[in-house]
Design a protein around this motif. Sequence first.
Motif, PDB file in Angstrom:
ATOM      1  N   HIS A  82       0.835  -1.212   0.000  1.00 22.50           N
ATOM      2  CA  HIS A  82       0.000   0.000   0.000  1.00 22.50           C
ATOM      3  C   HIS A  82       0.866   1.257   0.000  1.00 22.50           C
ATOM      4  CE1 HIS A  82       0.398  -0.676   4.479  1.00 22.50           C
ATOM      5  NE2 HIS A  82       0.577   0.614   4.471  1.00 22.50           N
TER       6      HIS A  82
ATOM      7  N   GLU B  86      -3.741   3.728   1.667  1.00 25.12           N
ATOM      8  CA  GLU B  86      -4.070   3.783   3.107  1.00 25.12           C
ATOM      9  C   GLU B  86      -4.065   5.237   3.544  1.00 25.12           C
ATOM     10  OE1 GLU B  86      -0.847   2.896   5.888  1.00 25.12           O
ATOM     11  OE2 GLU B  86      -2.211   1.609   6.989  1.00 25.12           O
TER      12      GLU B  86
ATOM     13  N   PHE C 284       9.125  -0.898  10.214  1.00 20.68           N
ATOM     14  CA  PHE C 284       9.467   0.288   9.427  1.00 20.68           C
ATOM     15  C   PHE C 284      10.980   0.454   9.346  1.00 20.68           C
ATOM     16  CE2 PHE C 284       5.398   2.344   8.716  1.00 20.68           C
ATOM     17  CZ  PHE C 284       4.571   1.737   9.652  1.00 20.68           C
TER      18      PHE C 284
ATOM     19  N   GLU D  50       7.755   0.650   4.832  1.00 18.42           N
ATOM     20  CA  GLU D  50       7.091  -0.284   5.764  1.00 18.42           C
ATOM     21  C   GLU D  50       7.107  -1.674   5.158  1.00 18.42           C
ATOM     22  OE1 GLU D  50       2.952   0.704   6.428  1.00 18.42           O
ATOM     23  OE2 GLU D  50       2.593  -1.085   7.603  1.00 18.42           O
TER      24      GLU D  50
ATOM     25  N   GLU E 229      -0.185   2.994  17.098  1.00 18.88           N
ATOM     26  CA  GLU E 229       0.476   3.931  16.173  1.00 18.88           C
ATOM     27  C   GLU E 229      -0.112   5.330  16.276  1.00 18.88           C
ATOM     28  OE1 GLU E 229       3.173   1.263  14.674  1.00 18.88           O
ATOM     29  OE2 GLU E 229       3.017   3.396  14.211  1.00 18.88           O
TER      30      GLU E 229
ATOM     31  N   HIS F 203      14.095   3.361   8.829  1.00 19.44           N
ATOM     32  CA  HIS F 203      14.238   4.816   8.969  1.00 19.44           C
ATOM     33  C   HIS F 203      14.466   5.462   7.594  1.00 19.44           C
ATOM     34  CE1 HIS F 203      15.238   8.769  10.383  1.00 19.44           C
ATOM     35  NE2 HIS F 203      14.930   8.407  11.605  1.00 19.44           N
ATOM     36  N   PRO F 204      13.707   6.542   7.313  1.00 14.98           N
ATOM     37  CA  PRO F 204      13.798   7.170   5.991  1.00 14.98           C
ATOM     38  C   PRO F 204      15.189   7.744   5.679  1.00 14.98           C
ATOM     39  CG  PRO F 204      12.411   8.495   7.469  1.00 14.98           C
ATOM     40  CD  PRO F 204      12.699   7.209   8.166  1.00 14.98           C
TER      41      PRO F 204
ATOM     42  N   GLY G 245      15.126   9.072   1.956  1.00 16.24           N
ATOM     43  CA  GLY G 245      14.040   9.958   2.401  1.00 16.24           C
ATOM     44  C   GLY G 245      12.654   9.360   2.247  1.00 16.24           C
TER      45      GLY G 245
ATOM     46  N   LEU H  56      13.145   0.431  12.541  1.00 13.52           N
ATOM     47  CA  LEU H  56      12.544   1.278  13.579  1.00 13.52           C
ATOM     48  C   LEU H  56      11.858   0.464  14.653  1.00 13.52           C
ATOM     49  CD1 LEU H  56      11.284   4.163  11.316  1.00 13.52           C
ATOM     50  CD2 LEU H  56      13.077   4.285  13.046  1.00 13.52           C
TER      51      LEU H  56
ATOM     52  N   ARG I  54       5.526  -5.616  14.593  1.00 13.99           N
ATOM     53  CA  ARG I  54       4.385  -5.242  15.447  1.00 13.99           C
ATOM     54  C   ARG I  54       3.106  -5.314  14.622  1.00 13.99           C
ATOM     55  NH1 ARG I  54       7.200   0.524  15.928  1.00 13.99           N
ATOM     56  NH2 ARG I  54       6.009   1.794  14.493  1.00 13.99           N
TER      57      ARG I  54
ATOM     58  N   PRO J 166       3.034   9.737  14.914  1.00 11.38           N
ATOM     59  CA  PRO J 166       3.951  10.038  13.808  1.00 11.38           C
ATOM     60  C   PRO J 166       3.258  10.828  12.700  1.00 11.38           C
ATOM     61  CG  PRO J 166       4.045   7.694  14.365  1.00 11.38           C
ATOM     62  CD  PRO J 166       2.972   8.286  15.205  1.00 11.38           C
ATOM     63  N   ILE J 167       1.967  10.585  12.519  1.00 10.60           N
ATOM     64  CA  ILE J 167       1.208  11.283  11.470  1.00 10.60           C
ATOM     65  C   ILE J 167       1.026  12.756  11.842  1.00 10.60           C
ATOM     66  CG2 ILE J 167      -1.015  11.400  10.226  1.00 10.60           C
ATOM     67  CD1 ILE J 167       0.854   9.057   9.395  1.00 10.60           C
TER      68      ILE J 167
HETATM   69  C1  LIG Z   1       1.027   0.295  11.440  1.00 11.31           C
HETATM   70  C2  LIG Z   1      -0.307   0.849  11.066  1.00 11.31           C
HETATM   71  C3  LIG Z   1      -0.319   1.311   9.621  1.00 11.31           C
HETATM   72  C4  LIG Z   1      -0.141   0.093   8.720  1.00 11.31           C
HETATM   73  O1  LIG Z   1       0.096   0.252   7.519  1.00 11.31           O
HETATM   74  O2  LIG Z   1      -0.357  -1.020   9.236  1.00 11.31           O
HETATM   75  C5  LIG Z   1       0.726   2.349   9.351  1.00 11.31           C
HETATM   76  O3  LIG Z   1       1.274   2.475   8.270  1.00 11.31           O
HETATM   77  S1  LIG Z   1       1.039   3.377  10.685  1.00 11.31           S
HETATM   78  C6  LIG Z   1       2.066   4.685   9.990  1.00 11.31           C
HETATM   79  C7  LIG Z   1       2.491   5.591  11.125  1.00 11.31           C
HETATM   80  N1  LIG Z   1       3.566   4.975  11.884  1.00 11.31           N
HETATM   81  C8  LIG Z   1       4.854   5.242  11.578  1.00 11.31           C
HETATM   82  O4  LIG Z   1       5.176   6.030  10.707  1.00 11.31           O
HETATM   83  C9  LIG Z   1       5.880   4.486  12.393  1.00 11.31           C
HETATM   84  C10 LIG Z   1       7.288   4.720  11.848  1.00 11.31           C
HETATM   85  N2  LIG Z   1       7.628   6.135  11.911  1.00 11.31           N
HETATM   86  C11 LIG Z   1       8.477   6.627  12.878  1.00 11.31           C
HETATM   87  O5  LIG Z   1       9.015   5.905  13.703  1.00 11.31           O
HETATM   88  C12 LIG Z   1       8.734   8.119  12.849  1.00 11.31           C
HETATM   89  O6  LIG Z   1       7.677   8.760  12.167  1.00 11.31           O
HETATM   90  C13 LIG Z   1      10.082   8.509  12.154  1.00 11.31           C
HETATM   91  C14 LIG Z   1      11.254   7.867  12.921  1.00 11.31           C
HETATM   92  C15 LIG Z   1      10.108   8.102  10.706  1.00 11.31           C
HETATM   93  C16 LIG Z   1      10.226  10.018  12.236  1.00 11.31           C
HETATM   94  O7  LIG Z   1      10.102  10.341  13.591  1.00 11.31           O
HETATM   95  P1  LIG Z   1       9.809  11.854  14.039  1.00 11.31           P
HETATM   96  O8  LIG Z   1       8.809  12.455  13.131  1.00 11.31           O
HETATM   97  O9  LIG Z   1       9.520  11.874  15.495  1.00 11.31           O
HETATM   98  O10 LIG Z   1      11.214  12.480  13.879  1.00 11.31           O
HETATM   99  P2  LIG Z   1      11.608  13.714  13.032  1.00 11.31           P
HETATM  100  O11 LIG Z   1      10.470  14.626  12.809  1.00 11.31           O
HETATM  101  O12 LIG Z   1      12.829  14.239  13.696  1.00 11.31           O
HETATM  102  O13 LIG Z   1      12.016  13.029  11.660  1.00 11.31           O
HETATM  103  C17 LIG Z   1      13.335  12.553  11.488  1.00 11.31           C
HETATM  104  C18 LIG Z   1      13.661  12.789  10.034  1.00 11.31           C
HETATM  105  O14 LIG Z   1      12.830  11.912   9.243  1.00 11.31           O
HETATM  106  C19 LIG Z   1      12.047  12.696   8.368  1.00 11.31           C
HETATM  107  N3  LIG Z   1      10.760  12.037   8.273  1.00 11.31           N
HETATM  108  C20 LIG Z   1       9.840  11.879   9.238  1.00 11.31           C
HETATM  109  N4  LIG Z   1       8.775  11.187   8.780  1.00 11.31           N
HETATM  110  C21 LIG Z   1       9.046  10.933   7.470  1.00 11.31           C
HETATM  111  C22 LIG Z   1       8.354  10.263   6.422  1.00 11.31           C
HETATM  112  N5  LIG Z   1       7.150   9.709   6.643  1.00 11.31           N
HETATM  113  N6  LIG Z   1       8.916  10.170   5.194  1.00 11.31           N
HETATM  114  C23 LIG Z   1      10.137  10.728   4.968  1.00 11.31           C
HETATM  115  N7  LIG Z   1      10.884  11.384   5.912  1.00 11.31           N
HETATM  116  C24 LIG Z   1      10.309  11.469   7.140  1.00 11.31           C
HETATM  117  C25 LIG Z   1      11.938  14.077   9.000  1.00 11.31           C
HETATM  118  O15 LIG Z   1      11.658  15.020   8.014  1.00 11.31           O
HETATM  119  C26 LIG Z   1      13.320  14.199   9.595  1.00 11.31           C
HETATM  120  O16 LIG Z   1      14.235  14.530   8.569  1.00 11.31           O
HETATM  121  P3  LIG Z   1      14.997  15.932   8.631  1.00 11.31           P
HETATM  122  O17 LIG Z   1      15.803  15.966   7.385  1.00 11.31           O
HETATM  123  O18 LIG Z   1      15.809  15.852   9.915  1.00 11.31           O
HETATM  124  O19 LIG Z   1      13.895  16.966   8.710  1.00 11.31           O
END
Ligand SMILES: CC[C@H](C(=O)O)C(=O)SCCNC(=O)CCNC(=O)[C@H](O)C(C)(C)COP(=O)(O)OP(=O)(O)OC[C@H]1O[C@@H](n2cnc3c(N)ncnc32)[C@H](O)[C@@H]1OP(=O)(O)O
Length: 135
Positions: free
Chosen positions: A7, A54, A116, A128, A39, A118-119, A124, A101, A106, A64-65
Amino acid sequence: MLTNVEHIGIAVKSIAASNELFTKLLNVSPYKSEAVESEGVTTSFFRVNQTKIELLEATNPDSPIARFIEKKGEGIHHLAFEVDDILAEMERLQGEGFTLLNETPRRGADNKLVCFLHPKGTNGVLVELCQEIKE
Ligand SMILES: CC[C@H](C(=O)O)C(=O)SCCNC(=O)CCNC(=O)[C@H](O)C(C)(C)COP(=O)(O)OP(=O)(O)OC[C@H]1O[C@@H](n2cnc3c(N)ncnc32)[C@H](O)[C@@H]1OP(=O)(O)O
Ligand SMILES: [Co+2]
């Protein structure tokens, strides 16, 4: 082994409003809506042939969203791949130097085990891994 794109995850502010929009866009209604408390999201799934969309809305400000939308606004949040053996794939990817991650798979939405990457380590793109839970 990764078998296909399972997805595309899209972060939205309001699932109700985005359900309406994507129903018009895709000309199909969502087939499932499911909250994943762990989540901090509620999700809505659309299927167009083999492709699933999704929609994800945050259910709390620490989700995170919520953080994603705060930083980047609504939009594509992640790319999910189906895997046939999530533990083997996690081990392989860890061996290749990708940052997992979560150490163990889970429970995700739509009857999946998920992990997941890490991006920062995937050009970037938040990746998942999803394995269907066979009852
Ligand atoms: C599981 C249920 C459902 C399913 O399909 O079954 C889902 O898909 S749930 C989806 C929601 N859950 C998650 O996203 C879990 C994994 N995500 C994480 O652990 C965090 O979101 C993480 C680690 C990717 C980012 O954490 P956080 O936002 O707290 O940290 P920062 O804001 O400091 O981000 C660090 C760095 O990453 C870049 N970033 C954040 N999110 C994304 C993204 N979705 N895609 C690309 N890049 C992302 C953010 O911009 C920061 O980069 P920087 O250059 O430092 O700005
Ligand atoms: Co997802």
